[in-house]
Design an enzyme around this catalytic site. Structure first.
Site, short mmCIF file in Angstrom:
data_model
loop_
_atom_site.label_atom_id
_atom_site.label_comp_id
_atom_site.label_asym_id
_atom_site.label_seq_id
_atom_site.Cartn_x
_atom_site.Cartn_y
_atom_site.Cartn_z
N ASN A 1 0.75 -1.13 0.08
CA ASN A 1 -0.07 -0.01 -0.01
C ASN A 1 0.99 1.30 -0.06
OD1 ASN A 1 -1.86 2.11 0.54
ND2 ASN A 1 -2.44 1.37 2.68
N GLY B 1 2.87 1.87 10.86
CA GLY B 1 3.95 2.81 10.67
C GLY B 1 4.56 3.34 11.96
P1 13P Z 1 3.25 0.12 7.41
O1 13P Z 1 3.69 -1.29 6.93
O2 13P Z 1 4.14 1.21 7.27
O3 13P Z 1 3.23 -0.10 8.96
O4 13P Z 1 1.77 0.22 7.02
C1 13P Z 1 0.79 -0.67 7.02
C2 13P Z 1 -0.47 -0.24 6.49
O5 13P Z 1 -1.04 0.60 6.89
C3 13P Z 1 -0.72 -1.12 5.06
O6 13P Z 1 -2.26 -0.99 4.49
#
Ligand code: 13P
Length: 252
Positions: free
Chosen positions: A12, A175
């Site tokens: 994503n 994140g």
């Molecule tokens: P991260 O892998 O950056 O933690 O994000 C996960 C996410 O929201 C994917 O849709």
């Protein structure tokens, strides 16, 4: 009972990526060997502005292209919105709906998410429906009940293993570099499997359940080995081909 399904690792890109980044996407696609593409499906969910160009670049390869959101309607007076039909027209074969960032930034509730999932199906797209608890909800011991409520409200009647993927993304793991333990992921995925199997029978048993939230090459193998985890939804680590390929190697 779990059924063997081909896993899906979807990136994503969120609100990241300019035309110049198609080169990185090209390196990613080129890095997926035919052996790897036989053991795992791969996809990048691109910002709407890049879907057409990315789909062009992906043509003939194994990488699918998805969108990150769609409006419930096919067309109309909705300035700034993009319909599932438009995503499909641009070359997408899937769309994420109900991502926690949409739920938070745009106040989207389960009814809206379900309407978007149905719009995805109407346009012939795979709906990747996201659920997941906040840190506060987990600390209060409500993770399972929150996820169950979101599943019941966001996954519409008519969901099948072919038209729907469910992604469990604990909001506090997105994140942040934090991930639940394998045991915690297993507990939630088992509960989701039980819920979807009770509601959709064999379709629910075969529906792919992705884990998302700080998935990296270093933790992918452990997370992907959890029972009822059928792949990953990857944010930050899907922006760099080395990281994304490193995650895919969990399925090599
Ligand atoms: P991260 O892998 O950056 O933690 O994000 C996960 C996410 O929201 C994917 O849709």
């Amino acid at each position: 009972m779990s059924v063997t399904v081909k896993p899906l690792v979807a990136g994503n890109w969120k609100m990241n990526g300019l035309l110049a980044d198609l080169e990185e996407f090209g390196r990613m696609s080129a890095g997926i060997s035919s052996a790897l593409s036989q053991s795992v499906d791969t996809m990048i969910c691109a910002p709407a502005t890049l879907i057409g160009a990315m789909a062009g670049k992906a043509a003939g390869g194994s990488m699918a292209i998805g969108g990150q959101d769609c409006h419930p309607d096919a067309s109309g007076a909705h300035t700034g919105d993009v319909s599932a039909e438009m995503l499909r027209d641009a070359g997408a074969t899937a769309v994420i709906v109900g991502h926690s960032e949409r739920r938070t930034d745009h106040g989207e509730g389960d009814d809206k998410v379900a309407a978007k999932a149905m719009a995805a199906w109407r346009a012939g797209l795979l709906a990747i429906i996201c659920v997941g608890e906040t840190e506060k909800e987990r600390k209060a011991g409500n993770a399972l009940s929150v996820v169950e409520r979101q599943l019941n409200g966001s996954v519409p009647d008519g969901a099948t293993a072919a038209n729907t993927v469910v992604a469990y993304e604990p909001v506090w793991a997105i994140g942040t570099g934090l991930t639940p333990t394998a045991g915690d992921v297993e507990e939630v995925h088992k509960a989701m499997r039980a819920n979807l199997s009770a509601r959709f029978g064999g379709e629910g048993e075969a529906m792919r359940l992705l884990y998302g939230g700080s998935v990296k090459p270093a933790n992918a193998a452990e997370l992907m080995a959890v029972t009822d985890v059928n792949g990953a939804l990857v944010g930050g680590a899907s922006l760099k081909s080395d990281d994304f390929i490193g995650i895919l190697k969990a399925y090599a």
